[in-house]
Design an enzyme around this catalytic site. Structure first.
Site, PDB file in Angstrom:
ATOM      1  N   ARG B 320       0.983  -1.090   0.120  1.00  0.00           N
ATOM      2  CA  ARG B 320       0.069   0.010  -0.039  1.00  0.00           C
ATOM      3  C   ARG B 320       0.880   1.206   0.117  1.00  0.00           C
ATOM      4  O   ARG B 320       0.360   2.389  -0.356  1.00  0.00           O
ATOM      5  CB  ARG B 320      -1.020  -0.082   1.156  1.00  0.00           C
ATOM      6  CG  ARG B 320      -2.034   1.004   1.039  1.00  0.00           C
ATOM      7  CD  ARG B 320      -3.088   0.792   2.138  1.00  0.00           C
ATOM      8  NE  ARG B 320      -4.100   0.168   1.752  1.00  0.00           N
ATOM      9  CZ  ARG B 320      -5.432   0.501   1.010  1.00  0.00           C
ATOM     10  NH1 ARG B 320      -5.436   1.791   0.828  1.00  0.00           N
ATOM     11  NH2 ARG B 320      -6.402  -0.509   0.892  1.00  0.00           N
ATOM     12  N   GLU B 723      -9.137   6.068   7.584  1.00  0.00           N
ATOM     13  CA  GLU B 723      -7.865   6.299   7.189  1.00  0.00           C
ATOM     14  C   GLU B 723      -7.696   7.563   6.316  1.00  0.00           C
ATOM     15  O   GLU B 723      -6.708   8.230   6.846  1.00  0.00           O
ATOM     16  CB  GLU B 723      -7.331   5.082   6.425  1.00  0.00           C
ATOM     17  CG  GLU B 723      -7.305   3.941   7.191  1.00  0.00           C
ATOM     18  CD  GLU B 723      -7.183   2.562   6.319  1.00  0.00           C
ATOM     19  OE1 GLU B 723      -7.974   2.498   5.630  1.00  0.00           O
ATOM     20  OE2 GLU B 723      -5.980   2.057   6.301  1.00  0.00           O
TER      21      GLU B 723
END
Lengths: 487, 771
Positions: B320, B723
């Protein structure tokens, strides 16, 4: 002598007597494990997160005082003759939410909720004193409370809105003050408390003279004032502290006397107790004092303990040394006074004999032309341990520096005077050059350490720069702010 | 029941958190607050005091003899497999048998009558071991030829070779990015209660009950159907409880079965912080080519991460980081590689953003490099490189950016924050202020939503309607403060058209919804909201069919509205209607299911559509630094963030505010510091400093982009929020950097490393003054 061995206090609404309380027993474990008052949480067990915040009401010279404290490092024995208020007691008897609680709900002040009871207790304590606080007052009240979810914005909004819900007059604890004060007074029976098993004895002397006597009987005893450091010996290092002699309850040792020649602080006076009196005479200490720990710790911790503990990174010794403070030590009936800097001999070594205790701290009034500053450098501004702490007191007469006292914390094994820097200043004209010379002199007399708080290089450079800041702040030619505190 | 015009607690309204009143009164129960059965025992971990060593044995004689001790658990006591690696790599033992891999690694557990007794006894063990050399950080690990803990990833598009050769301008640099401890206020805890046969129930604080269930089954050597894991709520998770609870659940469960008594394990804060993983630190080498206008031509990056001794989730985390190394910017030619390095430290794990923030901040560093090199305002460089325009919408992983709203969002924030005027005033201020310098930065974020492990993008829910009309809601997500239960209940309330209070939200349990995914990757309401809606729609379909038949009306004539059901001309209260349906033997319970459409990912090829959609946001922060001490203050922050059509604007705003502060903490005062022996020395709030109320920006304006709507068919067109706003904290870091740059007249990129502690700020100031 007639002793008693149980600890007596009021827990929320009820009188409680706990037999044989060991020195190490904490208030938090008592609440959670023995009383199942599980609203009070353990987040860190070192007085830094505030999840365990409860209110302790005590009878001071001025009457009944309620203060938020950390139950995790508050020893159970020390709530003798106090009123302990937990989160469970806050809502009214009818179950109606307290204004602070309602405001927290309305403003979405909780997310995971684990820090919330502690935050509510801190805000409740603030609300008792100041129902309509400014944002700054809220921030100061919350210095000892961590929240990892909300980013605090909704909590501050709630705190400033609580007064719109109701006034302190409607608060059941406020309404019961007189009754509680009377019940607490009745609990004080004037007897020495000796509690707990032999290897973990808790002793609460009746007064200062009794303390002197107890320490002659038990010269090896651990003297515990606010327990903000000793608490961690128990909760973190599992170190035995018995026999422990607790002194926080001794009103005679908490007195603050203002004399013509200075201020006398009782060794058990908390940071909070001292704050106003000190700031009155030494205005430069007001913002500094707000940066010592968080509110809960300032309510427990003491200047005397901060000194007696001998830490090289205590917040108060550097500033008090710079101000020329003296301490009086007592053993039995014998007393001696020494300059504060002389108390610190080496790392972990102080000028205190067995059976002796710090009784008072005397801080002289400033001389004419004395310019004072107190600085603290830390990773986080509030509720942090200093990387460098500095007390600077410089006397200027007709443009010449006639005296300089500079003391630094975090730079050596003890709080230490910067004698070379002082010498570099003394006799010099008030000028940037003189302070540059003093800054250079520091490099020759200190060799700070690198650790997780700061590197040796940073400690040295920022200490030197604090001398430069002092000059710029005090110099008349400076027109723009030179520190965040004044910007 | 009163005939309300509308229901309470519908979607798109500011419903308070369902546990708010319990939070403020202390009545909300966490795992440690559950009443203990008689005879409950307590476990505590004994840990290593070396970073790397060959383990010959552990002398536990004194431990066993200590007061209150019932027994000791070692690797030999594990009836099943001595492994709790979440990805099945078999590289993470409950207790090591041959090699100690990090300082503070759990070696055994003591079981005692009280927690205090167990804790004291755990100190008494003597490990017999031979120290080995250790590597603590990714650079040392690479130098020592340490292996990767998991296969690295490469993302490549275009041709970087010629692009760098023909580059107009080229800058190479390195950035060190610190990790972060979760510092959830409630630490890890597990509480296991043995049942008959092979059964066991574990209450714990986990974001991933299904994984805890599987791990307990794995270490006990029993099938998953013997294990029940329950989570009512967590006192914060942030990713730290996605896989890290496996250890505690395993220990509690093994001990509970061994002694046939309930066993609770709760490490103290120091052990929680030393023995469980954190956000990955990264050291990133970057190489960027750009034209004279500041448009990026090519990017190459190598992302080395401190993964710790095992893989844990380091594979997807480092993946990621690469997925977000573009942040919001189009790279015409790009090659990115990850280097998930093994180190002799605790195994790092998930943390809000999951590697994404470390990728994004490198993109922002490259923007800064270009801005200082070309003498531009970094915001202009940012805008010049945004995705958009012909041929400028393909990411390094070959997903097309279809829903970009950053042009509008950033322009709106730029105006509402008065960015240009304030920047000019700040430049002016810095000329006249000798000691205090200011900086301002406006930074965007684009964050991909979906688990990159595609199979994780599924969810289940269970809805019962009881015959009194009350509704029981259960889903696979866990509540850690984000308000997931509240949002999902709003979806159910809306769908049934009943007041929120009619719905009881119950604890997450593996008994009700099986095979759930972690509540992570911001996916909670996207996945579970849809699954719950599916369950409600199934029940409603049965109810409509029943009503149409009984009242002889067309199905279209049956309408659920404001606590009532309208059937042709008839109107019943919801409760009356449900009673009637029950009497007619209509099934009033359903299991719902959802899987995210459209996504696919070929990791080997580095191509696919790993993300269903993107969430966007931007923040503008202004700071003041003291160039004598490096101390600083955040003067103002303005945020405009995209949550699509918010399910609950109040809760979403809370997520944005909280994430920003947490992101700011990561980049400012939160510093992890290991000594040369490999011991983490910042392992409690006394030494590890997360933001306080007084660290908030002095002015803090937070707004949701209320015009935004998810282009994809997500739950009520909302977007995930957990997030993405974390990365808004980068605006503070970039503003600090500008303030530092001012001491060298903005000619030099300060190359500030993270976290920008006062020390790092001062040292950067000194470096630039001398440059």
């Amino acid at each position: 002598m007639d002793h008693r061995s149980d600890i007596r206090f009021i827990l929320n609404g009820r009188d409680v007597s706990v037999a044989e309380v060991g020195a190490q027993q904490t208030l938090l474990d008592f609440l959670r494990l023995e009383r199942r008052l599980t609203g009070t949480k353990e987040g860190c067990a070192e007085g830094d997160c505030g999840a365990c915040t409860v209110l302790v009401g005590r009878l001071a010279d001025s009457g009944l005082v309620y203060e938020p404290v950390n139950a995790c490092i508050r020893f159970l024995a020390t709530v003798d003759s106090c009123h302990v208020v937990t989160i469970e007691h806050l809502a009214g008897p009818d179950g109606r939410l307290h204004p602070v609680q309602q405001a927290m709900v309305d403003h979405h002040g909780s997310q995971c909720g684990f820090c919330t009871p502690g935050i509510v207790m801190s805000l409740y304590a603030l609300w008792m004193q100041q129902p309509d606080p400014t944002e700054m007052q809220v921030e100061t009240a919350l210095q000892g409370n961590l929240c990892r979810c909300t980013g605090y914005a909704p909590i501050v909004r709630a705190a400033t809105a609580a007064s719109r819900h109701d006034s302190p007059a409607a608060d059941h604890i406020t309404r019961e003050r007189a009754e509680i004060a009377a019940r607490l007074a009745a609990l004080r029976d004037g007897r020495r408390v000796v509690s707990g098993p032999a290897e973990d004895r808790a002793i609460l002397p009746t007064d200062v003279d009794d303390l002197a006597e107890v320490l002659l009987e038990h010269p090896e005893a651990t003297i515990v004032a606010g327990a903000t450091d000793v608490g961690l010996w128990v909760t973190k290092f599992l170190r035995p502290i018995g026999p422990a002699v607790f002194i926080g309850h001794l009103t005679g040792l908490r007195r603050i006397e203002c004399h013509d020649d200075g201020l006398i602080l009782g060794a058990a006076a908390s940071y909070s107790d001292c704050q106003d009196a000190l700031a009155d005479i030494f205005p430069h200490l007001a913002p500094y004092w707000d940066r010592i720990a968080g509110w809960q710790v300032r309510n427990m911790g003491t200047v005397g303990g901060n000194i007696a503990n001998g830490s090289p990174i205590g917040d108060t010794p550097p500033v008090l040394i710079a101000l020329g403070a003296e301490i009086t030590l007592r053993r039995g009936d014998a007393r001696r006074s020494i300059a504060l800097e002389d108390f610190f001999i080496d790392y972990g070594k102080q000028d205190r004999a067995a059976g002796e205790f710090v009784e008072t701290i005397r801080v002289p009034r400033p001389a004419a032309g004395q310019r004072d500053a107190a600085y603290k450098i830390s990773k986080r501004r509030d509720e942090d341990i200093s990387s460098v702490a500095a007390g600077i007191s410089v006397t200027v007469s007709d443009g010449t520096i006639t005296g300089a006292r500079i003391a630094l914390g975090g730079m050596a094994a003890t709080p230490k005077r910067a004698t070379a820097a002082e010498a570099a200043l003394t006799g010099q004209p008030w000028s940037e050059g003189a302070f540059e010379a003093a800054a250079s002199a520091l490099a020759g007399e200190f060799t700070p350490l690198t650790d997780w708080r700061a590197s040796a290089e940073y400690r040295m450079l920022s200490a030197q720069n604090l001398l430069r800041r002092f000059f710029l702040e005090q110099d008349d030619a400076t027109s723009r702010p030179v520190s965040l505190a004044t910007a | 029941m009163k005939d309300n015009v509308s229901i309470r607690g519908s979607v798109h309204t500011d419903r308070i958190h369902d546990s708010a009143a319990k939070h403020v009164t202390g009545a909300a129960d966490y795992t440690d607050d559950i009443p203990q059965p008689e005879g409950t025992l307590h476990a505590y971990l004994g840990v290593s005091n070396v970073a790397h060593a060959t383990l010959h044995g552990i002398d536990l004689t004194a431990v066993r003899a200590a007061p209150g001790v019932i027994g000791v658990l070692t690797a030999d006591d594990i009836p099943g497999v001595n492994d709790i690696s979440p990805t099945g790599l078999n590289d993470e033992p409950v207790f090591p048998t041959e090699t100690i891999q990090f300082h503070g690694q759990p070696l055994f557990a003591v079981i005692a009558e009280t927690r205090d007794a167990a804790r004291r006894a755990a100190e008494l063990a003597e490990a017999d071991c031979t120290p080995l050399p250790h590597a603590l950080d990714p650079v040392a690990a690479m130098e020592a030829d340490y292996p990767h803990v998991t296969a690295p990833l490469k993302l490549e598009r275009g041709d970087v070779g010629p692009a760098f050769e023909d580059a107009t301008n080229r800058i190479q640099g390195c950035m060190t990015i610190g990790g972060q401890d979760h510092m959830y206020l409630e630490g890890h805890i597990a509480f296991a209660i043995p049942g008959e046969d092979d059964e066991i129930v574990v209450h714990c604080s986990t974001q991933h009950p299904s994984e805890a269930q599987h791990m307990v089954a794995h270490v006990l050597g029993v099938p998953s159907n013997a294990v029940v894991v329950n989570v009512r709520r967590m006192g914060g998770g942030f990713g730290g409880k996605e896989s890290q609870m496996n250890l505690f659940c395993a220990v509690a469960a093994i001990a509970a079965k061994k002694w046939n008594r309930a066993v609770k394990i709760r490490p103290d804060r120091d052990q929680d912080m030393t023995a469980t993983g954190k956000r990955h630190d990264f050291v990133v080498d970057y190489d960027v080519a750009f034209d004279d206008a500041g448009r990026i031509e090519a990017v190459e990056g190598s992302f080395a991460a401190r993964c710790g001794f095992s893989a844990d989730l380091s594979g997807p985390v480092t993946d990621r980081a690469l997925f977000h190394a573009d942040n919001a910017y189009f790279y015409p030619n790009v090659r990115l590689v990850s280097r998930p390095m093994k180190t002799n430290t605790v195994s790092n794990t998930a943390f809000r953003g999951f590697g994404g923030p470390q990728g994004v901040i490198v993109a922002e560093r490259m923007i800064e490099e270009i801005a200082y090199a070309t003498g531009q305002d970094p915001l202009d460089v940012r805008k010049a490189n945004f995705y958009g325009g012909a041929g400028r919408d393909l990411t390094p992983y070959h997903q097309e950016v279809e829903d970009n709203i950053l042009d509008r969002l950033v322009t709106e924030l730029e105006q509402s924050a008065d960015y240009r005027t304030r920047r000019a005033a700040i430049v002016d201020h810095n000329l006249g202020s000798r000691i205090l310098k200011k900086g301002i930065a406006l930074t965007p974020v684009k964050f991909g939503i979906s688990f990159t492990a595609t199979w994780y993008n599924q969810a289940g829910a269970l809805v019962h309607v009881y015959n009194d009309g009350s509704i029981h809601l259960n889903h696979g997500g866990t509540e850690m403060g984000q308000g997931l239960n509240t949002k999902v209940a709003q979806v159910v309330a809306e769908a049934f058209q009943v007041d929120f209070e009619r719905i009881k939200i119950t604890r997450t349990t593996t008994e009700k919804v099986p095979n759930t995914s972690a509540t992570a990757a911001s996916s909670g309401s996207d996945l579970n909201g849809m699954a719950a809606l599916d369950a409600v729609e199934q029940i409603k379909a049965r109810l409509v069919a029943f009503a149409a038949e009984k009242w002889s009306v067309a199905p279209e004539a049956v309408a659920f509205k404001a606590n009532h059901v309208h059937i042709g001309a008839e109107t019943l209260t919801f409760a009356q209607f449900i009673k009637a349906a029950y009497m007619a033997r209509v099934q009033l319970s359903a299991a719902g299911f959802y899987k995210t459409p459209k996504i696919h990912w070929d990791r080997g090829a580095g191509k696919g559509r790993p993300f269903y959609y993107y969430a966007y946001g931007a923040a503008c922060s202004e700071v003041t630094i003291d160039t004598l001490t490096g101390e600083y203050r955040v003067d103002r922050t303005d945020i405009l963030h995209d949550v699509g059509r918010s399910l609950n604007p109040a809760l979403d705003k809370g997520q944005v505010e909280g994430a920003f502060i947490q992101g700011m903490g990561w980049l400012t005062t939160e510093e992890l510091w290991w000594d040369d022996k490999g011991q983490l020395r910042t392992h409690a709030p006394s030494t590890y400093k997360i933001p306080l109320a007084s660290d908030r920006p002095r002015i803090f304006n937070v707004n949701l982009a209320d015009w935004s709507e998810n282009r994809e068919l997500t739950i009520k067109r909302s977007k995930a929020v957990g997030e993405p706003p974390f990365m808004l904290g980068i605006s503070v870091f970039e503003a600090l950097s500008m303030a530092v740059a001012s001491v060298a007249d903005y000619r030099i990129c300060p190359r500030l490393d993270a976290p920008a502690t006062p020390e790092r700020v001062l040292m950067a100031v000194e470096r630039l003054k001398k440059a």
